[in-house]
Design a protein around this motif. Structure first.
Motif, mmCIF file in Angstrom:
data_model
loop_
_atom_site.group_PDB
_atom_site.id
_atom_site.type_symbol
_atom_site.label_atom_id
_atom_site.label_comp_id
_atom_site.label_asym_id
_atom_site.label_seq_id
_atom_site.Cartn_x
_atom_site.Cartn_y
_atom_site.Cartn_z
ATOM 1 N N GLY A 85 -30.414 17.807 -25.286
ATOM 2 C CA GLY A 85 -28.684 18.267 -24.530
ATOM 3 C C GLY A 85 -28.637 18.883 -23.899
ATOM 4 O O GLY A 85 -28.315 19.471 -22.914
ATOM 5 N N GLU A 86 -30.685 19.958 -23.689
ATOM 6 C CA GLU A 86 -30.578 21.091 -22.912
ATOM 7 C C GLU A 86 -30.965 20.604 -21.889
ATOM 8 O O GLU A 86 -30.688 21.131 -20.461
ATOM 9 N N ARG A 146 -30.716 19.038 -15.776
ATOM 10 C CA ARG A 146 -30.414 18.042 -15.094
ATOM 11 C C ARG A 146 -28.941 17.665 -14.605
ATOM 12 O O ARG A 146 -28.833 17.681 -12.880
ATOM 13 N N GLU A 147 -27.738 18.589 -14.651
ATOM 14 C CA GLU A 147 -26.921 18.282 -14.060
ATOM 15 C C GLU A 147 -26.716 19.481 -13.485
ATOM 16 O O GLU A 147 -25.575 19.297 -12.506
ATOM 17 N N LEU A 161 -28.810 21.204 -12.122
ATOM 18 C CA LEU A 161 -29.448 20.599 -11.329
ATOM 19 C C LEU A 161 -28.827 19.719 -9.451
ATOM 20 O O LEU A 161 -29.189 20.225 -8.289
ATOM 21 N N ARG A 162 -28.202 19.379 -9.901
ATOM 22 C CA ARG A 162 -27.840 18.521 -9.130
ATOM 23 C C ARG A 162 -26.775 18.831 -8.095
ATOM 24 O O ARG A 162 -26.071 18.395 -7.404
ATOM 25 N N GLY A 163 -26.282 20.116 -9.029
ATOM 26 C CA GLY A 163 -25.371 21.181 -8.040
ATOM 27 C C GLY A 163 -25.534 21.595 -7.309
ATOM 28 O O GLY A 163 -25.089 22.372 -6.626
ATOM 29 N N VAL A 164 -27.240 22.310 -7.311
ATOM 30 C CA VAL A 164 -27.489 23.065 -6.473
ATOM 31 C C VAL A 164 -27.697 21.895 -4.740
ATOM 32 O O VAL A 164 -28.647 21.155 -4.723
ATOM 33 N N SER A 165 -27.274 22.774 -3.883
ATOM 34 C CA SER A 165 -26.965 22.113 -2.568
ATOM 35 C C SER A 165 -28.081 23.074 -1.762
ATOM 36 O O SER A 165 -28.203 22.673 -0.354
ATOM 37 N N HIS A 166 -29.212 24.118 -1.688
ATOM 38 C CA HIS A 166 -29.559 24.852 -0.950
ATOM 39 C C HIS A 166 -30.282 24.203 -1.027
ATOM 40 O O HIS A 166 -31.014 23.071 -1.403
ATOM 41 N N LEU A 207 -29.540 26.973 -15.589
ATOM 42 C CA LEU A 207 -30.804 25.979 -15.982
ATOM 43 C C LEU A 207 -31.517 26.521 -16.011
ATOM 44 O O LEU A 207 -31.865 25.889 -17.275
ATOM 45 N N ALA A 208 -31.707 27.762 -15.736
ATOM 46 C CA ALA A 208 -32.929 28.311 -16.480
ATOM 47 C C ALA A 208 -33.089 28.487 -17.838
ATOM 48 O O ALA A 208 -34.032 28.556 -19.083
ATOM 49 N N LEU A 209 -31.681 28.664 -18.687
ATOM 50 C CA LEU A 209 -31.404 29.543 -19.596
ATOM 51 C C LEU A 209 -32.017 28.365 -20.637
ATOM 52 O O LEU A 209 -32.014 28.151 -21.619
#
Length: 93
Positions: free
Chosen positions: A37-38, A43-44, A46-51, A68-70
């Motif tokens: 689950g974590e 993954r979800e 990280l997919r949202g990061v646009s940098h 993501l880190a949490l």
């Protein structure tokens, strides 16, 4: 022009305090947690990061990377508990 950012002991300490508080909140709200689950949450997010490239993370990306880190730390903590590095398996929910 690039600037050098100093990660001072005070900044590290305040970040660790904030991270611990958010980690405790994440665990309290999550109820049951699992490595799968974590990892899925990671993954979800990280997919949202646009940098892309150099520079400071936009606020949205910073928030996603924090989350993501949490989730990554929770997955590692579960693994540590299961692999027996001093944490009782009974403490894993």
């Amino acid at each position: 022009m690039r600037a050098t950012v100093m990660l001072t002991p005070a900044l590290i300490e305040s970040t660790v305090r904030a991270f611990r508080a958010d980690l405790e909140t994440h665990l309290a709200k999550s109820g049951q947690v699992s490595i799968s689950g974590e990892v899925q949450l990671c993954r979800e997010m990280l997919r949202g990061v646009s940098h892309r490239g150099d520079g400071v993370l936009p606020a949205k990306d910073e928030t996603l990377m924090w989350g993501l880190a949490l989730s990554a730390v929770v997955a590692v903590m579960i693994g540590q508990a299961v692999h027996g590095i001093g944490i009782s398996k009974s403490d894993v929910n």
